[in-house]
Enzyme design. Structure first.
Site, short mmCIF file in Angstrom:
data_model
loop_
_atom_site.label_atom_id
_atom_site.label_comp_id
_atom_site.label_asym_id
_atom_site.label_seq_id
_atom_site.Cartn_x
_atom_site.Cartn_y
_atom_site.Cartn_z
N ASP A 348 0.84 -1.18 0.00
CA ASP A 348 0.00 0.00 0.00
C ASP A 348 0.89 1.25 0.00
OD1 ASP A 348 -2.65 1.34 0.45
OD2 ASP A 348 -1.64 1.95 2.30
N GLU A 384 1.78 -0.33 -4.96
CA GLU A 384 0.86 0.73 -5.34
C GLU A 384 1.74 1.97 -5.51
OE1 GLU A 384 -3.39 2.45 -3.77
OE2 GLU A 384 -1.75 2.31 -2.31
#
Length: 696
Positions: A348, A384
């Protein structure tokens, strides 16, 4: 057990609590603490039963050894040192602290002002000092001794080029699944159940990517509104699994789930959050890292060390320039691979992990550590590639070995199929594996993780049903979530009984799925899209631990749901059958035979696209022709036909002439494969795959 007067010296390695058969070694990093206490509790974590100073400090690691201690022992720490927020130090020994390496937790985080190192209502704010004991409100660590027989486990080790990812939430996937035992729904036990595994196998996906399963905190502001953190991007422990995902208090439940998925040929990838923690900004609570060594674990403003750097949008940012912080993250990743059999990770806000303040650096130490680690270099690594800091968008700039979520792919596919103009060139680049972004340093097309939908945003069904977000249930006045979704409702906002609109919506969904599975790169399917799951237009369901987010398996078992599942199953099977659809290298039009390149582009007239055609902003029909010479000397060819125009079109198929075979048509999902002629009638908003072979 009876306790000694003091701890033995123990060892600074390994960090965490380690049972060696004769006792437990405790080791915790703090470069700036002056003293650290180990606090022991009863099995429920409610009553403190003993307290010891950690007697030794070696290489900035505090450590001690408790003879005769056993697994199951409940503990926490208290750290003494300066409370000088202006210098970055926030030590407060009145606050019980979680071990950053705790592998199991007991008790729940109970939101009270005692969790904060300062007096919450003081005029001096975080410059004040709070003397209340936070232990009654804190979860505690549990000493574990994990032993599991992995000897018969066979990791699928699916090559990247053959990987098809299915993104899902442990709880939401099975909470409403009636074929799973009621007491197991929403847990790791359900994830390993026959009905779930059978569904994944039927689809043909090769990996399941789970939203965060690290133990996480429930946000105070959500609880006060009667909501809950559903997604789990608020990490409380990087080593302990989230307790509520267990049907029984046994870590082996997760190990069994991974092993059974492996037996079915399915890899397990974890979505992990190492960019920030649940402690939030300098105004947040003191739960673990902040109390142990705020100045080491977090990035602080170089202009005023009172304040946390917020590249994450959540208040704090882990300090990945510190060797011990990098070690903590690497140790965590390695633990999940070796102890739980995990096959990969999706990071993330991965750009944060590569920042050497303040800029992103693909040569950052964290990336180097992972790429040389003998365990971690062998698992799948996905980033990401963005955060909210300066220069935060870094798609394509990660080092070799990483795949990256490709949001440009998502946007191009959505915009093309909703009818935007001037999309042919952008879409072609995404279909071909986004070589313009990733083709450097020996990276391959699989580096692009292609997705049309993910947990963050509209589902596939909502992308064709809503033109505006509908997040009223989040109680933020519908101001949260993405404002631009590149979506279209095709005539009415939300559910409709109009059969023409319903048919068009289903056709566009199928067309986007055809596009996804026929593109070079790594396809990722959002769980539930295979049966047109809806979230009622909510594009930010992070706080919806309810039917908005949970999979409606009754819908999946409906005739429409079953038809959609069958269509996705066929698509994935076609991708596996025809390697042309997932090339292991970038294609740039190199000839495989006379006048036959490995990839080229055509329009519906059967004409190759010239520059003026690419420049024609109104052109909405596109044909991607792929060709390869086989070992037997035959030429195998596949054409992806896409009609993004509002009109039905006759596609004159590109050469060479031969008996052609329709593989699949999104406008006619029940059509079986059959031979066709030199042209094909394609409805508006439809996509089709055509295959043929010719001898050389």
């Amino acid at each position: 057990m009876s306790f000694p007067e003091r701890l033995e010296a123990g060892s600074p390695y390994p960090l965490g609590s380690t049972f060696d058969g004769m006792g437990v070694n405790f080791a915790v990093y703090s470069a700036n603490a002056e003293r650290i206490e180990l606090c022991l509790f009863d099995p429920n974590g409610r009553k403190e039963i003993a307290r010891f100073d950690l007697p030794e400090w070696t290489d900035e690691v505090w450590h001690g050894y408790l003879p005769d201690a056993l697994p199951g022992l409940v503990y926490g720490y208290r750290a003494y040192g300066p409370y000088e927020p202006e210098n970055g130090h926030r030590f407060n020994h009145h606050k019980l602290l979680l071990d950053p390496y705790a592998k199991q937790l007991v008790g729940e985080l109970k939101w009270t002002d005692s969790l904060f190192g300062y007096r919450v209502r003081s005029r001096k704010a975080d410059l004040s000092f709070d003397r209340r004991d936070s232990a009654p409100a804190m979860p505690k660590g549990v000493v574990t001794h994990g032993s599991f027989d992995w000897s018969h486990d066979r990791r699928p080790n699916t090559p990247w080029a053959d990987t098809v990812i299915y993104e899902a939430h442990v709880r939401g996937l099975t909470k409403l699944f009636e074929e799973v035992a009621p007491q197991e729904r929403g847990t790791f036990a359900a994830l390993a159940s026959g009905p779930v595994v059978d569904h994944l196998k039927r689809l043909g996906v090769t990996a399941i990517e789970l939203l965060p399963i690290h133990a996480y905190a429930q946000d105070r502001f959500l609880l006060e509104k009667g909501l809950r953190n559903y997604w789990g991007y608020n990490t409380l422990s990087f080593f302990a699994p989230e307790r509520r995902y267990f049907a029984r208090p046994d870590l082996d439940e997760l190990r069994l789930a991974v092993r059974r998925l492996h037996a079915a040929g399915i890899e397990v990838i974890l979505d992990v959050v190492y960019n920030h923690t649940a402690e939030g900004s300098e105004r947040g609570p003191t739960l673990s890292w902040r109390g142990l060594d705020n100045a080491s674990y977090y990035r602080l403003s170089p202009d005023d060390r009172r304040y946390a750097v917020n590249f994450t949008g959540t208040g704090n940012t882990l300090n990945m320039s510190k060797a011990r912080v990098i070690q903590m993250v690497a140790d965590s990743l390695r633990y999940w691979v070796t102890s739980f059999g995990i096959d990969g990770f999706r990071f993330d806000l991965g750009t944060v992990l590569g920042r050497t303040y303040p800029d992103f650096n693909p040569g950052a130490a964290f990336f180097d550590v992972l790429r040389q680690d003998p365990v971690l270099q062998r698992v799948k690594l996905i980033s990401e590639p963005w955060d909210i800091g300066p220069g935060g968008y870094q798609l394509g700039h990660h080092p070799p070995g990483f795949a990256e979520w490709n949001d440009r792919y998502r946007d191009a596919v959505r915009r093309y199929w909703r009818g935007d103009e001037d999309m042919r060139g952008e879409l072609a680049a995404r279909l071909a594996g986004s070589g313009d972004i990733f083709d450097r340093r020996a990276r391959r097309p699989w580096a692009s993780v292609n997705f049309v939908t993910s947990h963050d945003g509209f589902t596939l069904a909502d992308t064709v049903s809503y033109e505006h977000r509908h997040n009223e249930a989040n109680l933020e006045d519908n101001n949260d979530g993405h404002g631009e979704n590149f979506s279209r409702n095709w005539g009415e906002e939300g559910p409709t009984h109009n059969p023409e609109i319903r048919e068009m919506r289903m056709r566009i969904q199928r067309s986007m799925l055809v596009t996804l599975l026929a593109s070079h790169g790594t396809p990722m399917l959002l769980g539930g899209d295979e049966f047109a799951r809806t979230q009622g237009g909510n594009n930010n369901a992070y706080c919806q631990d309810n039917a908005i987010s949970w999979f409606d398996w009754k819908q999946a078992r409906s005739p429409e749901g079953e038809a959609m599942i069958g269509f996705v199953q066929r698509l994935i099977a076609l991708r596996k059958r025809y390697s042309l659809l997932h090339s292991r290298r970038y294609l740039y039009g190199q000839e495989v035979a006379a006048n036959l390149p490995d990839i080229d582009w055509w329009d519906e007239r059967g004409m190759p696209l010239a520059q003026e055609d690419w420049d024609n902003v109104h052109g909405r029909a596109l044909v991607m022709r792929l060709a390869r010479k086989m070992e037997d000397g035959r030429l195998r060819i596949i054409a992806l036909l896409m009609n993004g125009s509002p009109d039905n079109l006759v596609f004159n198929l590109p050469p060479p002439s031969a008996r052609r075979r329709l593989l699949i048509d999104s406008a006619h999902p029940h059509l079986e494969e059959h031979d066709i002629g030199d042209s094909y009638w394609l409805l508006a908003g439809a996509a089709a795959l055509i295959w043929w072979e010719v001898p050389v």
